[in-house]
Design a protein around this motif. Structure first.
Motif, PDB file in Angstrom:
ATOM      1  N   GLU A  10     -48.014  -1.686  19.227  1.00 53.38           N
ATOM      2  CA  GLU A  10     -49.113  -2.203  18.420  1.00 53.38           C
ATOM      3  C   GLU A  10     -49.561  -1.786  17.581  1.00 53.38           C
ATOM      4  O   GLU A  10     -50.262  -1.228  15.879  1.00 53.38           O
ATOM      5  N   HIS A  11     -50.371   0.246  17.370  1.00 58.40           N
ATOM      6  CA  HIS A  11     -50.977   1.262  16.748  1.00 58.40           C
ATOM      7  C   HIS A  11     -49.995   2.119  17.720  1.00 58.40           C
ATOM      8  O   HIS A  11     -49.707   3.075  18.430  1.00 58.40           O
ATOM      9  N   SER A  12     -49.308   2.458  16.182  1.00 57.70           N
ATOM     10  CA  SER A  12     -48.692   3.801  15.783  1.00 57.70           C
ATOM     11  C   SER A  12     -49.295   4.789  15.999  1.00 57.70           C
ATOM     12  O   SER A  12     -49.236   5.736  16.856  1.00 57.70           O
ATOM     13  N   THR A  13     -50.881   4.776  16.086  1.00 56.45           N
ATOM     14  CA  THR A  13     -51.784   6.484  16.083  1.00 56.45           C
ATOM     15  C   THR A  13     -52.053   7.016  17.335  1.00 56.45           C
ATOM     16  O   THR A  13     -51.224   8.549  17.205  1.00 56.45           O
ATOM     17  N   VAL A  22     -43.130  -2.018   4.172  1.00 61.42           N
ATOM     18  CA  VAL A  22     -42.094  -1.953   5.426  1.00 61.42           C
ATOM     19  C   VAL A  22     -40.871  -1.404   5.677  1.00 61.42           C
ATOM     20  O   VAL A  22     -39.942  -1.644   4.453  1.00 61.42           O
ATOM     21  N   HIS A  23     -40.946  -0.542   6.605  1.00 67.10           N
ATOM     22  CA  HIS A  23     -39.848   0.801   6.749  1.00 67.10           C
ATOM     23  C   HIS A  23     -38.679   0.090   7.844  1.00 67.10           C
ATOM     24  O   HIS A  23     -39.263  -0.257   9.152  1.00 67.10           O
ATOM     25  N   ALA A  24     -37.550   0.520   7.232  1.00 63.96           N
ATOM     26  CA  ALA A  24     -36.645   0.600   8.238  1.00 63.96           C
ATOM     27  C   ALA A  24     -36.227   1.677   9.077  1.00 63.96           C
ATOM     28  O   ALA A  24     -35.863   2.810   7.707  1.00 63.96           O
ATOM     29  N   TYR A  25     -35.789   1.889   9.753  1.00 65.24           N
ATOM     30  CA  TYR A  25     -35.089   3.715  10.595  1.00 65.24           C
ATOM     31  C   TYR A  25     -33.857   3.219  11.553  1.00 65.24           C
ATOM     32  O   TYR A  25     -33.558   2.244  11.592  1.00 65.24           O
ATOM     33  N   ASP A  33     -29.922   6.769  15.141  1.00 64.41           N
ATOM     34  CA  ASP A  33     -30.842   8.349  14.960  1.00 64.41           C
ATOM     35  C   ASP A  33     -32.786   8.583  14.755  1.00 64.41           C
ATOM     36  O   ASP A  33     -32.874   8.850  14.945  1.00 64.41           O
ATOM     37  N   GLY A  34     -32.890   7.397  14.483  1.00 67.08           N
ATOM     38  CA  GLY A  34     -34.170   6.987  14.016  1.00 67.08           C
ATOM     39  C   GLY A  34     -35.177   7.407  12.875  1.00 67.08           C
ATOM     40  O   GLY A  34     -35.671   7.357  12.882  1.00 67.08           O
ATOM     41  N   LYS A  35     -33.826   8.053  11.632  1.00 68.86           N
ATOM     42  CA  LYS A  35     -33.997   8.324  11.015  1.00 68.86           C
ATOM     43  C   LYS A  35     -34.705   7.724   9.967  1.00 68.86           C
ATOM     44  O   LYS A  35     -33.811   6.288   9.077  1.00 68.86           O
ATOM     45  N   PRO A  36     -35.038   7.507   8.712  1.00 68.62           N
ATOM     46  CA  PRO A  36     -36.057   7.063   7.572  1.00 68.62           C
ATOM     47  C   PRO A  36     -34.719   6.373   6.848  1.00 68.62           C
ATOM     48  O   PRO A  36     -33.529   6.946   6.488  1.00 68.62           O
ATOM     49  N   ALA A  37     -34.504   4.640   6.641  1.00 69.92           N
ATOM     50  CA  ALA A  37     -32.696   3.975   6.487  1.00 69.92           C
ATOM     51  C   ALA A  37     -33.296   3.581   4.266  1.00 69.92           C
ATOM     52  O   ALA A  37     -33.232   3.645   3.962  1.00 69.92           O
ATOM     53  N   PRO A  48     -43.557   9.046  10.839  1.00 69.82           N
ATOM     54  CA  PRO A  48     -43.253   8.619   9.010  1.00 69.82           C
ATOM     55  C   PRO A  48     -42.615   9.014   7.434  1.00 69.82           C
ATOM     56  O   PRO A  48     -42.239   9.641   7.276  1.00 69.82           O
ATOM     57  N   VAL A  49     -41.914   8.100   6.779  1.00 73.60           N
ATOM     58  CA  VAL A  49     -41.774   8.397   5.571  1.00 73.60           C
ATOM     59  C   VAL A  49     -42.575   9.106   5.088  1.00 73.60           C
ATOM     60  O   VAL A  49     -42.233  10.433   4.163  1.00 73.60           O
ATOM     61  N   ALA A  50     -43.836   8.999   4.950  1.00 72.48           N
ATOM     62  CA  ALA A  50     -44.598   9.548   4.038  1.00 72.48           C
ATOM     63  C   ALA A  50     -46.441   9.471   5.196  1.00 72.48           C
ATOM     64  O   ALA A  50     -46.197   8.410   5.768  1.00 72.48           O
ATOM     65  N   ALA A  51     -47.029  10.598   5.172  1.00 74.96           N
ATOM     66  CA  ALA A  51     -48.270  10.791   5.400  1.00 74.96           C
ATOM     67  C   ALA A  51     -49.681   8.836   5.321  1.00 74.96           C
ATOM     68  O   ALA A  51     -49.347   8.886   4.248  1.00 74.96           O
TER      69      ALA A  51
END
Length: 595
Positions: free
Chosen positions: A580-583, A250-253, A257-261, A220-223
């Protein structure tokens, strides 16, 4: 062109160019055409036995999934050494007319025997095919085998031939063998041409049967705020990034390497995402919808055109002045963005947001829903003064004018647009037996009707283009999904012809555990299968032309149910699972073929 394994209702997602990572592999089981199943239950044991899977090795060393091949290769033909004249030279010396006749005869399957009357192998006295005493009707096997037999007959006889007779028989044998060899080459060439005609759609990509290892898991970018909804709203994949939308943004990675973009800036303070277009266009432009506030009753009424190369908003627009409980769906076409809201459909120029057209229905107080793809917008329309009340309306995406409309006379309880191109929608009725899929051609005719529930089971057809996790997919005039038996057994992969409503084929799924349809790729329906102790998580492909199945390589140990947890995308040599569910499963996890 970008390709995603979840599919987007028959339209290949358009984005930055990248190579899908799949190529040819062995066959898992033999398909069985629809006719072969007449009067038989759908779930029929197959020779392919998933129990052949090897137990999972230590973590990180997932084995390739190796099902038993159903089609054994034919041993190479090794003729016995014989002393014969120069056959190639003799064949080359045949007159062109003779070679053409031989090719025609080989294609039509005509015999080389003649009867006592010299006509078509018929006995002049009885009209029956003549047969040598104590022998079969002729040499069996390939044309080359028949030629060898013919030659042997020409060089032998009841009495030893003289020198002159031997030369005549030898010449006749050489000519006959040359003709049959030419015919054999014709037949072989035709078979190869037929195989080539199947095209690349029949070929699985190279790394399909290669084991896949996990390369990264997005963080996650942030909690997230307490109680935030973790449900997937949409996803994109480009040459460089994987994009996920949920209530947190709306977050891009980075695909590497999967790091936040980057993260899209909401079009208004406090606005939260409520939808994402199924794909981006060739310029990398996507569409995101937002609510003004986090309250679920807040209207989904703000549109942002997003440059996926930078994450910046190119322009933003309100799509409605509703104050609450407003739903909308956005689609990105080549040069425009189309949004279908509850009270109107509208289009804006992709480059600058210029208003292009708006459509509010064919009557008074209309309620709309639907989607756009290619050159069409397909709507479910219900107006206060329309008859019948429920209608399917197709608009031209270029100008918003009605292309055709058809009334839905089955008095449906609900109507869901599954695809705009081809035009397909789902209706539900008072009972599951009343549920139907309707499909129309480009001009609105003919209408194909497919029952969703039958004695054989129920089609997985409730989630189409409007869903971030579709389960039914379309290519040209073919619908592909799975059918779940009423007893809860393993599903059956199926395909239907949308021009007739008839089933093209169905193939039982023989893997153990949960399987789910997750998209189309390279002319095949893809199914994902969960990991078990005796079976790695893997993908299987079913050719849209005939249902022939192929199992892919195993994914890393510990993959579990990740492949069936949401949407599956591919790009940059990676397969990315977007749950579908990130948790439960995380934001996104990427895999790459070993080697």
């Amino acid at each position: 062109m970008a390709q995603d394994y979840s599919g987007t209702a028959g339209q290949d997602p358009v984005g930055y160019d990248y190579q899908p990572g799949w190529y040819p592999t062995q066959e898992q089981q033999q398909y069985r055409p629809q006719e072969a199943y007449a009067g038989q239950p759908y779930y029929d044991p197959s020779p392919y036995a998933p129990t052949d899977h090897q137990a999972s090795p230590p973590y990180g060393e997932a084995p390739a999934f190796e099902p038993t091949p159903m089609f054994e290769p034919t041993p190479a033909f090794e003729p016995e050494p014989v002393v014969t004249p120069d056959i190639p030279a003799a064949a080359a010396a045949l007159p062109a007319q003779g070679r053409r006749a031989a090719r025609a005869a080989a294609k039509e399957g005509k015999g080389a025997r003649t009867g006592k009357d010299g006509k078509s192998g018929k006995d002049g006295r009885s009209g029956k095919a003549s047969e040598p005493s104590g022998a079969s009707s002729g040499p069996a096997g390939s044309p080359v085998d028949r030629a060898r037999s013919f030659l042997a007959g020409a060089l032998s006889g009841e009495h030893a031939p003289g020198k002159r007779a031997l030369m005549i028989r030898t010449g006749a044998g050489v000519a006959a063998l040359g003709v049959l060899i030419a015919a054999a080459l014709t037949v072989t060439g035709d078979q190869e041409d037929e195989a080539t005609a199947a095209g690349p759609a029949a070929a699985a990509p190279k790394t399909f049967n290669v084991a896949h290892t996990k390369t990264w898991t997005a963080q996650p970018v942030a909690a997230p705020p307490a109680g935030a909804d973790d449900t997937l709203l949409g996803s994109w994949i480009t040459a460089d990034t994987l994009v996920r939308a949920d209530s947190t943004g709306v977050h891009a990675y980075a695909l590497a390497d999967g790091k936040p973009a980057w993260t899209v800036t909401p079009p208004a303070d406090g606005a939260v995402p409520c939808g994402l277009s199924p794909s981006v266009n060739s310029e990398g432009l996507g569409a995101a919808l937002f609510r003004p506030a986090a309250d679920p009753k807040s209207p989904c009424s703000l549109l942002a055109a997003v440059d996926t190369r930078t994450g910046k908003n190119v322009w933003t627009k309100p799509v409605s002045d509703a104050k609450e409980n407003y739903t909308a769906h956005a689609s990105v076409l080549a040069d425009r963005i189309v949004v279908v809201g509850e009270d109107r459909a509208a289009a804006w120029a992709a480059a600058d947001g210029k208003d292009l057209w708006a459509y509010a229905g064919q009557g008074q107080y209309c309620s709309l829903s639907g989607t756009a793809a290619g050159s069409r917008v397909l709507l479910h329309s219900t107006c206060a003064d329309s008859n019948p009340a429920d209608q399917a309306v197709a608009l031209n995406a270029a100008d918003g004018k009605v292309h055709w409309w058809r009334g839905l006379n089955n008095q449906p309880k609900t109507v869901t647009v599954l695809s705009a191109e081809p035009a397909v929608l789902l209706t539900t009725g008072a009972t599951p037996a009343d549920d139907r899929i309707f499909a129309w051609g480009d001009s609105g005719d003919p209408a194909a009707e497919i029952p969703v529930t039958t004695d054989a089971g129920r089609l997985e057809a409730t989630r189409g283009a409007l869903s971030p996790t579709p389960s039914v997919f379309f290519q040209d005039q073919t619908l592909a999904t799975t059918l779940v038996p009423p007893n809860g057994g393993q599903p059956v992969a199926v395909a239907y012809d949308l021009t007739t409503g008839k089933q093209r084929w169905h193939t039982p799924v023989t893997e153990k555990g949960k399987t789910a349809p997750i998209g189309l790729a390279d002319g095949a329906l893809l199914l994902a299968t969960d990991e078990r102790l005796d079976q790695p998580a893997h993908l299987s492909r079913y050719l849209l032309t005939n249902g022939r199945a192929t199992a892919g390589g195993g994914f890393a140990q510990g993959t579990g149910s990740l492949l069936t947890s949401g949407r599956l995308l591919t790009g940059g040599g990676k397969v990315v699972a977007v749950p579908e569910h990130s948790t439960n499963f995380g934001l996104a996890t990427a895999f790459q073929a070993k080697g």
